[in-house]
Every structure is written in C-alpha cells, then in structure tokens.
Design a protein around this motif. Structure first.
Motif, PDB file in Angstrom:
ATOM      1  N   ASP A  44       1.100  -0.971  -0.237  1.00 17.45           N
ATOM      2  CA  ASP A  44       0.281   0.089  -0.097  1.00 17.45           C
ATOM      3  C   ASP A  44       0.705   1.104  -0.359  1.00 17.45           C
ATOM      4  O   ASP A  44       1.989   0.958   0.195  1.00 17.45           O
ATOM      5  N   ASN A  45       0.561   2.737  -0.090  1.00 16.92           N
ATOM      6  CA  ASN A  45       1.313   3.253  -0.713  1.00 16.92           C
ATOM      7  C   ASN A  45       1.842   4.233   1.206  1.00 16.92           C
ATOM      8  O   ASN A  45       2.349   5.171   0.944  1.00 16.92           O
ATOM      9  N   ILE A  60       6.938   0.905  15.005  1.00 15.74           N
ATOM     10  CA  ILE A  60       6.752   1.280  13.421  1.00 15.74           C
ATOM     11  C   ILE A  60       8.079   1.344  13.042  1.00 15.74           C
ATOM     12  O   ILE A  60       9.602   1.597  13.066  1.00 15.74           O
ATOM     13  N   ILE A  61       7.808   0.301  11.525  1.00 16.90           N
ATOM     14  CA  ILE A  61       9.507  -0.073  11.462  1.00 16.90           C
ATOM     15  C   ILE A  61       8.645   0.665   9.304  1.00 16.90           C
ATOM     16  O   ILE A  61       8.185   0.506   9.039  1.00 16.90           O
ATOM     17  N   ARG A  62       9.963   0.670   8.872  1.00 12.11           N
ATOM     18  CA  ARG A  62      10.172   1.767   7.642  1.00 12.11           C
ATOM     19  C   ARG A  62       9.689   0.834   6.923  1.00 12.11           C
ATOM     20  O   ARG A  62      10.926  -1.017   6.294  1.00 12.11           O
ATOM     21  N   LYS A  63       9.608   0.744   5.495  1.00  9.67           N
ATOM     22  CA  LYS A  63       8.897  -0.939   4.287  1.00  9.67           C
ATOM     23  C   LYS A  63       9.751  -0.360   4.193  1.00  9.67           C
ATOM     24  O   LYS A  63      10.365  -2.627   3.648  1.00  9.67           O
TER      25      LYS A  63
END
Length: 149
Positions: A44-45, A60-63
C-alpha cells in the motif's frame, strides 16, 4: 446521519517472522484488514507499518527496511519443502545445511523463548516454527543418508 460503528476498522493479527536490513529475524505480528492479504498491506502507499513485538509493544518499521517476511499460518508454508523451510538451496553443502538449521532454530528454540516471558500466542508460534525447523533438518539428513551427529 453519521454512523459511528464504522469508524473503527477491524484488523486480523498475522503472526510472522520479520527479517530486517540489519539481518535480525524477529517474531512479530502485523495487523491486516479483513479480506486483505499481507502482500496488499506491504504494497500500500504507507512508508511505515506498525508491528506488534513479542513483548506486546508496537514498533513502527520503515517498509524499505524489511528484507523478508514469512507469515506463519500461511497454507503455502505447509507445502514448502525442507530446504525452503531452512532457506537454502538443495545443492547446499552439509555444513551450509547445519549452519542454516542453527540460524533458523536459535531465535525460536523453546529454551530461548521460555526465558523471555512472552505471550502465549508467541510461545505457541515459536514451538510450531521450531518443530518445522527440526523436521526439515531431520528430513534433509535422512535424504542425504546422515545420522545424528
């Protein structure tokens, strides 16, 4: 009129192993909307995704920091062969097979998990994963005509 019952989306917890750019592999959970695949969520965006860590905290992890994920309850996972489970090629040497087994079992070994006071769903998942890794290693050794070392 505004219907407040639709303001909160229901999500399903999908247990998985997450491998990050630093090479660390961790048991985590990703919350996915009903009818949505994990791959849809990953594509997703959003640039960041919230994961629940084994201790219940949210990270929270950066894609783009995610190297690989393996959903634990996937039907495709059950059909994978022993080499796929250990993440190696069929032509891997015996030493590479043993190293891959140790890498796979170390973070999920029941003794390691028991000492971390984790929630029951993570313990159960780790037990299933360690059983899969043990079974895969035993199958490979049997196919290669090896006995216990």
């Amino acid at each position: 009129m505004f219907d407040s019952s639709n303001t909160k989306k229901t999500r399903h917890k999908v247990m998985m192993t997450v491998e990050l750019d630093d090479g660390a592999e961790r048991l985590m959970a990703l919350f996915v909307a009903p009818g949505t695949r994990v791959s849809d969520t990953l594509n997703d965006n959003r640039q960041f995704l919230p994961f629940e860590a084994a201790d219940g905290s949210v990270e929270i992890i950066r894609k783009d920091a995610i190297r690989r994920i393996v959903p634990m309850e996937s039907n495709a996972r059950a059909a994978r062969g022993p080499y796929d489970i250990l993440g190696i090629a069929e032509n891997a040497s015996d030493a590479e097979v043993k190293a891959a087994y140790h890498k796979a079992i170390m973070p999920i070994h029941p003794d390691n998990i028991a000492s971390k006071d984790l929630p029951p769903d993570f313990v159960a998942l780790a037990n299933r994963m360690s059983a899969q890794a043990n079974e895969a290693y035993a199958k490979i050794k049997k196919m290669r005509g090896k006995t216990d070392e």
